[in-house]
Design a protein around this motif. Sequence first.
Motif, PDB file in Angstrom:
ATOM      1  N   GLU A 160       3.912  -0.406-100.247  1.00  0.00           N
ATOM      2  CA  GLU A 160       3.240  -0.693 -99.048  1.00  0.00           C
ATOM      3  C   GLU A 160       3.143  -0.119 -98.047  1.00  0.00           C
ATOM      4  N   ARG A 161       4.124   1.048 -97.892  1.00  0.00           N
ATOM      5  CA  ARG A 161       4.324   1.582 -96.483  1.00  0.00           C
ATOM      6  C   ARG A 161       3.070   1.957 -95.835  1.00  0.00           C
ATOM      7  N   HIS A 162       2.058   2.437 -96.676  1.00  0.00           N
ATOM      8  CA  HIS A 162       0.829   2.937 -96.265  1.00  0.00           C
ATOM      9  C   HIS A 162       0.223   1.975 -94.994  1.00  0.00           C
ATOM     10  N   THR A 193       6.541   3.637 -90.242  1.00  0.00           N
ATOM     11  CA  THR A 193       6.916   4.377 -91.464  1.00  0.00           C
ATOM     12  C   THR A 193       7.881   5.612 -90.893  1.00  0.00           C
TER      13      THR A 193
END
Length: 195
Positions: A125-127, A134
């Motif tokens: 899910e980092r996007h 990030t």
Amino acid sequence: MPHEDSRRITDMGTLKAIAQPLRMRLYRALYVAGAATASQLGAQVDEAPSLVSYHLRKLAEHGLIVEAEPRTGDGRERWWRPAAKGLHVHDEDFRSAPETSAAHTAFARLLVDQRADLYRRYLDERHAWGAEWTGASSDSESVLRLTSAELAELNEELLTVIQKYDEKGRADEAAGDTAGRENVALHTYGFPFRV
């Protein structure tokens, strides 16, 4: 009512109570929330409130959680909170017999698995977190040449730094500084290995 200091788990009954995977997830969710009901926790872990209530009562039987002051006017809701600021489980408390050692190892593996799942979810899910988060996130590995005493000293220093940031973040949030504040998981492992 203020939290006790961190609790050290030294008995098999309590270790087995927290070592159940759903109970560990519920404890972590409750720790993050500060206080919650079975319905609220059930929604977070996708389980029925009745099942969650059962597991919360098991945690309470071992003094890991306690009833909390209600945060709403609904008297039917039972609120829970962690009984301590954190939990500690040490190998030395479970070395006395093969079955206690095995129980401690199983608990440690559960923690590693759940922490890895948490990090995998972040990676997936980092996007959605954006460049600021990030960029601030980290993943590193260091290989050091230390004695056991030096590793113990390093761990104490790291815990002191972590506690400093935790206390500052909580104090700032209590003072109203909530903008951009998120839950942050920080996992550190220090262990010997041979190649």
